[in-house]
Design a protein around this motif. Structure first.
Motif, mmCIF file in Angstrom:
data_model
loop_
_atom_site.group_PDB
_atom_site.id
_atom_site.type_symbol
_atom_site.label_atom_id
_atom_site.label_comp_id
_atom_site.label_asym_id
_atom_site.label_seq_id
_atom_site.Cartn_x
_atom_site.Cartn_y
_atom_site.Cartn_z
ATOM 1 N N ARG A 1 0.807 -1.214 0.000
ATOM 2 C CA ARG A 1 0.000 0.000 0.000
ATOM 3 C C ARG A 1 0.845 1.272 0.000
ATOM 4 O O ARG A 1 0.454 2.276 -0.593
ATOM 5 N N LYS A 2 1.989 1.254 0.635
ATOM 6 C CA LYS A 2 2.789 2.472 0.751
ATOM 7 C C LYS A 2 3.404 2.914 -0.569
ATOM 8 O O LYS A 2 3.370 4.095 -0.900
ATOM 9 N N ARG B 1 -3.921 2.462 -3.001
ATOM 10 C CA ARG B 1 -3.509 2.523 -1.596
ATOM 11 C C ARG B 1 -4.672 2.148 -0.690
ATOM 12 O O ARG B 1 -4.492 1.445 0.307
ATOM 13 N N TYR C 1 -5.215 -1.821 -0.975
ATOM 14 C CA TYR C 1 -4.243 -2.613 -0.217
ATOM 15 C C TYR C 1 -4.324 -2.321 1.279
ATOM 16 O O TYR C 1 -4.099 -3.212 2.103
ATOM 17 N N GLY C 2 -4.652 -1.081 1.619
ATOM 18 C CA GLY C 2 -4.846 -0.762 3.026
ATOM 19 C C GLY C 2 -6.026 -1.513 3.621
ATOM 20 O O GLY C 2 -5.969 -1.992 4.759
#
Length: 350
Positions: A106-107, A115, A118-119
């Motif tokens: 995510r980063k 993001r 995935y977060g």
């Protein structure tokens, strides 16, 4: 004490270590999930990323240690548990994989939508994985699995399993909030200190309520464990868990978060040990004792030797990693650091 009992104690301590170390990471994921939208949750998620990045992967060492001891030292226990409750354990494994992938990916994503995706994978997996692990423990505690038991939903969806699963989520959220509070103090972020102090107190209250409820449920649903929790060594560790809970609440009421981490770890560790001691002499009440589940004596001796070597070699390294992290020695380089380094190189070249 026989060699089988010694290995059983090592297994229990390894489970307690994973509950505390891995539980902290799961708890950080829980607070990531409930932090709010992009702007509202920006600051808490910033702290979660900075706090987890240096050490989050090493905590899975304890889970691998637990699997190796179960498989090698107590093969009958390993076969019974993974045969009767393969579904929740498989879901927990999938959650572990998705959680790691979500956190890692995510980063670097530049698109906000990715993001968020995935977060969300990271945060939801951090909620479901501890639930399924706790539910499996509840199935063991209630004695619903035994050698030869076929897989069924009742093995992990019974009252004890449900309450153990919820209690596991609450305990991880509690640990995560306490550790993030200490990290907020280290990063000199007073707004986040207040943010996670409030959540640590709230999650501690939920842990106490669910712990009492789970204790009441075991009276009828897991009578052997209930008896063990109210007598002998099991009762001693229940009392110790209560003392640690009070100590944590007192520490959370103070301005400094210095001693909250040891107190919070004490709550979870003593709770896990109380459950393990309450099952004596069984690994699965009341169908599989430690002696019946133990592997070959020669194998157990070698397992004890390898465990000692691992503790002597890996233990100091893990301790050093945790020490470096808590003292801010593992901070990642930021853009400002890189620009400053580039400017310094240019000046030297000039």
């Amino acid at each position: 004490m026989t060699i089988a009992n010694i290995i059983a104690v090592v297994l229990l301590l390894a489970i307690a270590a994973y509950a505390c170390a891995g539980g902290t990471d799961y708890g950080a994921g829980f607070w990531d999930l409930v932090a709010g939208g992009t702007e509202r949750g920006k600051r808490p998620r910033w702290l979660i990323d900075h706090a987890m990045a240096p050490v989050w992967e090493v905590n899975n060492v304890w889970l691998i240690f637990v699997m190796v001891i179960m498989w090698t030292g107590f093969p009958v226990l390993f076969q019974t548990v993974f045969s009767a409750m393969w579904l929740p354990l498989a879901l927990a494994t999938v959650g572990l994989v998705l959680r790691g992938a979500g956190f890692a990916l995510r980063k670097p994503m530049r698109r906000l939508s990715r993001r968020r995706l995935y977060g969300a994978v990271f945060a939801i997996s951090s909620l479901l994985t501890p639930f399924f692990l706790g539910a499996a423990v509840g199935g063991i505690a209630s004695g619903r699995v035994a050698p030869g038991t076929e897989a069924s939903a009742d093995a992990w969806s019974n009252p004890t399993s449900v309450f153990f699963g919820l209690l596991t989520i609450a305990a991880t959220a509690f640990l995560g909030a306490v550790f993030l509070l200490s990290d907020a103090e280290r990063f000199e972020a007073p707004d986040l200190m207040g943010y996670f102090r409030l959540r640590a107190l709230g999650s501690l209250a939920v842990v106490v309520v669910l712990g009492v409820a789970a204790f009441a449920v075991t009276h009828n649903d897991a009578p052997h464990v209930w008896h063990g929790l109210t007598h002998g060594a099991g009762l001693v560790f229940v009392v110790l868990a209560a003392v640690c809970a009070v100590a944590t609440a007192v520490q959370l009421g103070r301005s400094s978060a210095r001693w909250t981490r040891p107190a919070a770890v004490g709550v979870v560790a003593t709770g896990v040990i109380a459950w393990g001691l309450a099952q004596r002499p069984y690994l699965i009440p009341t169908s599989l004792t430690v002696r019946e589940a133990a592997g070959d004596p020669t194998t157990l001796v070698w397992l004890a030797f390898v465990t000692l070597v691992a503790v002597l070699l890996v233990g100091p390294a893990v301790y050093l990693l945790y020490w470096l992290d808590t003292h801010g020695e593992l901070e990642a380089l930021g853009d400002a650091d890189l620009r400053q380094g580039a400017a310094g190189d240019s000046a030297d070249g000039g």
